[in-house]
Scaffold this motif. Structure first.
Motif, mmCIF file in Angstrom:
data_model
loop_
_atom_site.group_PDB
_atom_site.id
_atom_site.type_symbol
_atom_site.label_atom_id
_atom_site.label_comp_id
_atom_site.label_asym_id
_atom_site.label_seq_id
_atom_site.Cartn_x
_atom_site.Cartn_y
_atom_site.Cartn_z
ATOM 1 N N ALA A 1 0.824 -1.208 0.000
ATOM 2 C CA ALA A 1 0.000 0.000 0.000
ATOM 3 C C ALA A 1 0.861 1.262 0.000
ATOM 4 O O ALA A 1 0.595 2.216 -0.739
ATOM 5 C CB ALA A 1 -0.927 -0.012 1.221
ATOM 6 N N LEU B 1 -4.416 -3.128 2.179
ATOM 7 C CA LEU B 1 -4.146 -2.799 0.782
ATOM 8 C C LEU B 1 -4.929 -1.573 0.331
ATOM 9 O O LEU B 1 -4.507 -0.856 -0.573
ATOM 10 C CB LEU B 1 -4.501 -3.992 -0.120
ATOM 11 N N ARG B 2 -6.065 -1.318 0.960
ATOM 12 C CA ARG B 2 -6.863 -0.164 0.567
ATOM 13 C C ARG B 2 -6.169 1.148 0.902
ATOM 14 O O ARG B 2 -6.488 2.187 0.329
ATOM 15 C CB ARG B 2 -8.228 -0.208 1.250
ATOM 16 N N GLY C 1 -3.379 1.950 0.015
ATOM 17 C CA GLY C 1 -2.570 2.344 -1.130
ATOM 18 C C GLY C 1 -3.313 3.189 -2.129
ATOM 19 O O GLY C 1 -2.720 3.746 -3.045
#
Length: 856
Positions: free
Chosen positions: A520, A849-850, A852
């Motif tokens: 991310a 991951l969000r 990123g």
């Protein structure tokens, strides 16, 4: 050396598709809005010939813009694809002569030894194979047309087009055909194509995903089928005929065989590797549980008496593989940043003999420092270089995370891997291959991925001891049940203990979260170069910031213009810019930029008799007046004695620490310019976010104390230290650390090396130093300093996720192991519980991951 995939084709080479939607009807004439001009039945382009080509298709007369479109339409109709000429169908027309002449040098470059070795795969018997990527393949008709046309080319043995992947694999007899010939043949039927190279890591990732998906599919299918037989036994065993019951057991045995020997084979292989290396990995208890459950069930099936656990075995394997598939996707996502960067460089470029001269298309591997290259709009910069001609906007998002294109003109640096969006540029190559900034970023990411964080190492050690303890506990459970409680259930309870307490969740808790967070941050331009960086960032209490190049741009800008003799500000700037135009000094660029921004005068100012006095300033004639620009005493020397006196340099200025430049004539001073450093656009956002995070900010700079105090007041930073040497900065951080502070130091990576090394964790602004030389724990690849606060926020979120994962894994095992040991949890329940535990850990890590995404 980073890999070099297919070059992006020039925009002019793309198959034209300019006809508007209303002209795309397949009637052979244009829409009513297009008056009487007909349209090509195949591609929809206007037909301008007085007597156009025509053919009878399906009983109707159709007109065509060229013979190529006519031949393609007739071929498609003959093959049974006439129905594709509907309102939605759009076929590309054959490439025109101008585009062909532009493309042919690029095609020929792929037959050079450097690129053939990269894209062409040699086969036995003097044959060769290549994968091509057509740009506008849309449907089954496209695939059929490509296969038929390529198969008729000299030397081609086979051509297989895949619509789903938009790839074409061609095999031919080497020597009878060339790569350029194949590309030209496809362009002749309207499909611009380029060689496609799948990187080795891509191939490995794809094979790993495909293999795991296949095993998971077999396990899922086996689990569902076995449960069909297990459910009647659980609910109506007493009413089932013994012969039918035995038949159902044999059917379950047959369905479980592929699950154990195919789907679960990686688990047994991992357990065997661990045992050979005398390391208790997480696969060991899992393999023992699966193997024991299957062997006991198989023995009961053969003997016709006893319990069978085929449903538990298949369910356990299926859910475990699902958890491992999700974990694999997270790990591969953590590498996606480096992989995407490594594939940015084009395969070919246009090398020039001189500025403005004609060029030749050569492989990028042949470039050397000092070469001159032309990068057209729509192409990717092949190497680091300096612009010598032209101006354009470049998309640097892959390198810096900045989504908006940035303008680059003569004298400015451009980086390999950037996408030229607007106009052609001519560049002087400065660094190639492994020396480019792109290669440095990839190396930094690889180094970070190779290092294992301390938490992950600790979790691995704990998991190893946990497995050993688990095996002892399972053995004791089996002995106790076998000797004193219920020998018939001893094996089932032992298997349940082995399965339910698998340390998968414990081992995945930290690395899954770290990998997701690293991916991310890399997408936002923050590259973690040390394994401990993320973990240490989460505990930061104080941030020590440099001023020049960190909170400020590190370049001059005009802060104030003070007219002194009747001219307005715009006129003074216009005169100063006219004298400084073309100069490379930072002051010259600042004055010219200020004049252009203010649009002071419409007509250019004529300058004559320019003279440069080193260390003093400039002297020139403008409109018959002798002017000087530079130091105060130098400018004052032009005026006779008794001329109007100038203001005192120490007079009030809105910007302490500013550099003053004077403009004067023989009549006396005309203006005074105050030039000062420029605040970064994202500095206020950075400081606001740091305050929200609750960390103390310190401004420590080598500039003089009054200037640093002014900047501290301007930024709202209370802890300020000016006139500090690099060693003094290091001592400042050491004093903070003695008070218990966890310090993050931020600097440009060169003169701030001592303070970066002293702090527990450090971030270097990537624009200040080569990444390979930056000794920081993380590197910000662009000037968006607000991402420093994002790194702190993501690291804290990662710490929370890791703690949640470890807490859940610990809680689950504390509860599940006693329940399994007392016989309250059966083997199939244990399989579901263990798998769901691993799934929860991975899914929780996946949330990182969000972060990123720019809006996250």
């Amino acid at each position: 050396m980073v890999s070099s995939p297919v070059t992006s084709p020039p925009a002019s080479l793309l198959a034209p598709d300019p006809a508007p939607a209303q002209q795309r009807g397949r009637t052979g004439t244009a829409s009513p809005g297009a008056a009487a001009q007909p349209a090509c039945f195949h591609c929809g382009l206007p037909v301008t010939d007085a007597e156009p080509l025509a053919a009878e298709l399906d009983g109707s007369r159709r007109v065509f813009c060229c013979g190529g479109c006519q031949a393609l339409a007739q071929t498609l109709h003959a093959a049974g694809f006439a129905h594709l000429y509907g309102d939605e169908a759009r076929f590309a027309r054959p490439i025109d002569d101008d585009a062909r002449r532009e493309a042919e040098p690029i095609w020929a470059a792929y037959d050079t030894p450097e690129l053939r070795s990269q894209f062409v795969r040699p086969l036995d018997g003097g044959r060769a194979e290549i994968t091509l990527a057509p740009e506008n393949i849309r449907c089954a008709a496209c695939a059929w047309l490509i296969e038929q046309h390529l198969s008729r080319q000299p030397g081609v043995e086979s051509a297989v087009a895949n619509v789903a992947t938009r790839r074409v694999v061609v095999r031919w007899r080497d020597g009878a055909q060339t790569v350029a010939g194949l590309l030209a043949a496809l362009a002749g039927i309207g499909y611009m194509a380029w060689p496609f190279e799948v990187s080795r890591s891509d191939q490995q990732d794809r094979r790993a995903r495909r293999g795991l998906l296949m095993r998971m599919a077999v396990a899922m299918l086996g689990m569902m089928q076995v449960m069909m037989y297990a459910w009647p036994i659980y609910t109506h065993e007493a009413t089932i005929d013994p012969g039918q019951l035995q038949l159902m057991r044999w059917a379950s045995f047959a369905l479980t065989l592929p699950v154990v020997f195919y789907a679960a084979s990686p688990i047994f292989a991992g357990a065997w590797r661990s045992l050979r290396q005398r390391h208790m990995g997480m696969d060991v208890p899992v393999a023992i549980g699966i193997g024991a459950g299957f062997m006991a069930s198989a023995l009961a099936t053969v003997r016709g008496v006893g319990e069978v656990y085929f449903d538990s075995v298949t369910m356990f394997v299926a859910f475990l593989l699902l958890a491992r598939y999700l974990e694999l996707r997270v790990r591969q996502a953590s590498r996606s940043g480096a992989e995407m960067l490594a594939r940015q460089l084009p395969a070919t470029c246009e090398r020039l003999a001189g500025v403005g001269a004609a060029g030749e298309r050569v492989p990028v591997a042949r470039l050397r420092a000092g070469d001159l290259v032309r990068v057209k709009a729509g192409e990717i910069v092949p190497a680091d270089g300096t612009v010598v001609a032209g101006a354009s906007e470049l998309d640097e998002s892959m390198l810096t995370g900045e989504s908006r294109p940035v303008r680059r003109s003569a004298g400015e640096t451009v980086l390999a891997g950037c996408f030229n969006t607007a106009s052609p540029l001519e560049l002087r190559v400065t660094r190639v291959g492994a020396g480019t900034r792109l290669a440095e970023i990839v190396a930094v990411l690889d180094r970070a991925l190779a290092e294992k964080p301390r938490l992950a190492t600790l979790a691995d050690r704990v998991a190893g001891w946990f497995v050993a303890t688990l095996l002892v506990l399972a053995a004791l459970t089996g002995v106790v049940w076998g000797l004193w409680i219920d020998p018939a259930r001893a094996l089932l309870v032992t298997i349940a203990v082995l399965v339910v307490s698998c340390p998968c969740a414990l081992s995945l808790a930290t690395p899954a979260a770290m990998a997701a967070a690293g991916a991310a941050l890399s997408r936002r331009g923050v590259l973690l170069t040390r394994g401990h960086a993320l973990e240490t960032l989460a505990g930061v209490t104080d941030v020590v910031l440099d001023k020049t190049g960190t909170l400020t741009e590190g370049r001059f800008a005009v802060a104030a213009v003070e007219p002194l003799a009747g001219l307005d500000q715009a006129q003074c700037l216009a005169l100063a810019a006219a004298m400084e135009r073309g100069g490379e000094h930072p002051i010259a660029r600042a004055l010219v930029a200020a004049a252009e921004a203010g649009a002071g005068v419409d007509a250019p100012v004529a300058v004559a008799d320019m003279r440069n006095v080193p260390g003093q300033g400039l002297e020139a004639s403008i409109a018959g007046r002798r002017l000087r620009l530079g130091r105060r005493d130098f400018v004052a020397g032009l005026a006779p004695e008794g001329a109007t006196s100038s203001p005192d340099a120490a007079s009030d200025c809105a910007h302490p620490g500013a550099t003053f430049v004077w403009l004067g004539a023989e009549s006396g001073p005309l203006a005074r310019f105050a030039l000062a450093d420029l605040e970064r656009a994202e500095t206020p956002r950075l400081l606001a976010q740091l305050r929200v995070l609750g960390v103390r900010c310190h401004l420590v700079s080598g500039d003089n104390a009054p200037t640093v105090r002014w900047w501290g007041t301007h930024f709202g930073i209370e802890c300020v230290a000016g006139g500090t040497t690099p060693e003094g900065k290091r001592d400042y951080v050491a004093r903070l650390q003695q008070g218990g502070a966890v310090v993050l130091a931020v600097g440009d990576g060169i003169n701030d090396a001592p303070v970066l090394a002293q702090a527990q964790v450090s971030i270097a602004i990537g624009s200040g130093a080569p990444l390979a030389q930056a000794g920081a724990d993380a590197v910000l690849t662009h000037g968006g300093v607000a991402e420093i606060a994002t790194a702190l926020a993501v690291s804290r979120q990662t710490r929370r996720v890791v703690r949640q994962n470890l807490g859940w894994a610990f809680f689950y095992n504390v509860v599940a192991i006693p329940l399994a040991a007392t016989g309250l949890v059966t083997a199939w329940m244990a399989g579901i519980g263990m798998s769901l535990s691993s799934l929860l850990v991975v899914a929780n890590a996946w949330r990182l991951l969000r972060a990123g995404r720019k809006g996250a």
